[in-house]
Scaffold this motif. Structure first.
Motif, PDB file in Angstrom:
ATOM      1  N   PRO A 166       0.736  -1.204   0.107  1.00 55.18           N
ATOM      2  CA  PRO A 166       0.013  -0.054  -0.036  1.00 55.18           C
ATOM      3  C   PRO A 166       0.652   1.407  -0.106  1.00 55.18           C
ATOM      4  O   PRO A 166       1.997   1.261   0.072  1.00 55.18           O
ATOM      5  CB  PRO A 166      -0.823  -0.051   1.229  1.00 55.18           C
ATOM      6  CG  PRO A 166      -0.100  -0.958   2.243  1.00 55.18           C
ATOM      7  CD  PRO A 166       0.871  -1.922   1.208  1.00 55.18           C
ATOM      8  N   ASP A 167       0.292   2.512   0.164  1.00 59.11           N
ATOM      9  CA  ASP A 167       0.656   3.518  -0.012  1.00 59.11           C
ATOM     10  C   ASP A 167       1.050   3.966   1.348  1.00 59.11           C
ATOM     11  O   ASP A 167       0.128   4.495   2.046  1.00 59.11           O
ATOM     12  CB  ASP A 167      -0.073   4.790  -0.816  1.00 59.11           C
ATOM     13  CG  ASP A 167       0.705   6.045  -0.890  1.00 59.11           C
ATOM     14  OD1 ASP A 167       1.888   6.166  -0.451  1.00 59.11           O
ATOM     15  OD2 ASP A 167       0.189   7.022  -1.302  1.00 59.11           O
ATOM     16  N   VAL A 169       2.580   6.013   4.649  1.00 56.28           N
ATOM     17  CA  VAL A 169       3.048   7.308   5.157  1.00 56.28           C
ATOM     18  C   VAL A 169       3.562   7.057   6.347  1.00 56.28           C
ATOM     19  O   VAL A 169       3.350   6.307   7.352  1.00 56.28           O
ATOM     20  CB  VAL A 169       1.868   8.322   5.026  1.00 56.28           C
ATOM     21  CG1 VAL A 169       0.850   7.664   5.939  1.00 56.28           C
ATOM     22  CG2 VAL A 169       2.536   9.602   5.423  1.00 56.28           C
ATOM     23  N   VAL A 188      -1.516   3.507   6.189  1.00 59.19           N
ATOM     24  CA  VAL A 188      -1.763   3.639   5.006  1.00 59.19           C
ATOM     25  C   VAL A 188      -2.401   5.087   4.458  1.00 59.19           C
ATOM     26  O   VAL A 188      -3.476   5.746   5.195  1.00 59.19           O
ATOM     27  CB  VAL A 188      -3.276   2.839   4.540  1.00 59.19           C
ATOM     28  CG1 VAL A 188      -3.764   2.904   2.948  1.00 59.19           C
ATOM     29  CG2 VAL A 188      -2.755   1.489   4.873  1.00 59.19           C
ATOM     30  N   ARG A 189      -1.787   5.661   3.783  1.00 58.70           N
ATOM     31  CA  ARG A 189      -1.959   7.181   3.413  1.00 58.70           C
ATOM     32  C   ARG A 189      -3.561   7.418   3.103  1.00 58.70           C
ATOM     33  O   ARG A 189      -4.018   6.605   2.098  1.00 58.70           O
ATOM     34  CB  ARG A 189      -1.236   7.503   2.084  1.00 58.70           C
ATOM     35  CG  ARG A 189      -1.278   8.952   1.905  1.00 58.70           C
ATOM     36  CD  ARG A 189      -0.693   9.311   0.390  1.00 58.70           C
ATOM     37  NE  ARG A 189       0.882   9.261   0.638  1.00 58.70           N
ATOM     38  CZ  ARG A 189       1.816  10.140   1.084  1.00 58.70           C
ATOM     39  NH1 ARG A 189       1.237  11.382   1.355  1.00 58.70           N
ATOM     40  NH2 ARG A 189       3.077   9.871   0.956  1.00 58.70           N
ATOM     41  N   ARG A 203       4.012  13.547  -1.650  1.00 60.90           N
ATOM     42  CA  ARG A 203       4.389  12.055  -1.853  1.00 60.90           C
ATOM     43  C   ARG A 203       5.751  12.022  -2.398  1.00 60.90           C
ATOM     44  O   ARG A 203       6.312  12.666  -3.198  1.00 60.90           O
ATOM     45  CB  ARG A 203       3.264  11.259  -2.737  1.00 60.90           C
ATOM     46  CG  ARG A 203       1.874  11.494  -2.529  1.00 60.90           C
ATOM     47  CD  ARG A 203       1.246  10.831  -3.586  1.00 60.90           C
ATOM     48  NE  ARG A 203      -0.334  11.010  -3.195  1.00 60.90           N
ATOM     49  CZ  ARG A 203      -1.139  10.017  -2.735  1.00 60.90           C
ATOM     50  NH1 ARG A 203      -0.350   8.821  -2.633  1.00 60.90           N
ATOM     51  NH2 ARG A 203      -2.111  10.013  -2.372  1.00 60.90           N
ATOM     52  N   SER A 204       6.413  10.871  -1.817  1.00 59.33           N
ATOM     53  CA  SER A 204       7.906  10.635  -2.134  1.00 59.33           C
ATOM     54  C   SER A 204       7.889  10.063  -3.694  1.00 59.33           C
ATOM     55  O   SER A 204       6.909   9.665  -4.110  1.00 59.33           O
ATOM     56  CB  SER A 204       8.566   9.836  -1.237  1.00 59.33           C
ATOM     57  OG  SER A 204       7.789   8.621  -1.095  1.00 59.33           O
TER      58      SER A 204
END
Length: 204
Positions: A166-167, A169, A188-189, A203-204
């Motif tokens: 997942p994204d 953070v 999870v973002r 976001r990276s």
């Protein structure tokens, strides 16, 4: 109790073994985001955790071993359960080599299995609120001091690896007064199921 066949998601990952936790808590914590935690077949996707390391004062193990925290000093892959503020149970996964006394606090889940049971235990219907905090997670899944020292790869506990990344953070931990600057909270973002939103970051 394992989930009934019709309840099992199509992409439920492999069951994680205790060896998964025999690594740095800083590697384990973000990799738990997206994994599925079940207790007697009830649970969901882990969407928020915090890492605690014995070298920093927010960790229960910072001042040494006590009857309360002794599970943290044992081998990895076991549950460390403690009472928060004398009210709520909280569950942690012990990581790193025996004696390191480091662990990951499970802060929030997205409910997926046994939602009806969670609603009864929590006394509410809103799925978003069932597991949006460490005390809520334990109440919803029926986790108590009886699970302290329980192996994470043996019934009634099962943890399944994520099948997609997942994204994730990172941010500072919450609800503590020491080592507050350490960015060891992961989630999870944008998840609706977090205990508290993460600050908006690029976001990276």
């Amino acid at each position: 109790m394992a989930p009934k066949p019709h309840q099992i998601p199509q992409k439920l990952g492999k069951a994680l073994k205790r060896s998964f936790f025999a690594r740095s808590v800083h590697d384990v914590a973000p990799e738990l985001i997206g994994a599925t935690l079940l207790v007697d077949g009830v649970g969901g996707e882990i969407v928020e955790v915090e890492a605690y390391h014995h070298t920093e004062p927010a960790a229960h193990s910072f001042n040494g071993q006590t009857p309360r925290n002794q599970i943290m000093f044992g081998p990895p892959g076991f549950a460390y359960v403690y009472r928060s503020y004398g009210i709520h149970w909280c569950v942690n996964f012990v990581c790193e080599a025996e004696g390191s006394a480091s662990a990951v606090l499970i802060r929030a889940l997205q409910p997926t299995f046994g939602i009806g049971e969670m609603q009864l235990r929590r006394g509410l219907q809103d799925e978003r609120m069932l597991c949006s905090g460490p005390g809520k997670v334990c109440q919803a899944l029926g986790i108590s001091i009886a699970h302290n020292g329980q192996a994470l790869d043996q019934p009634p506990i099962a943890i399944h690896a994520r099948t997609e990344v997942p994204d994730v953070v990172a941010g500072i931990r919450i609800g503590i007064t020491k080592a507050v600057e350490l960015p060891w909270r992961y989630g999870v973002r944008g998840s609706r199921y977090l205990s508290k939103p993460f600050p908006l970051t690029p976001r990276s």
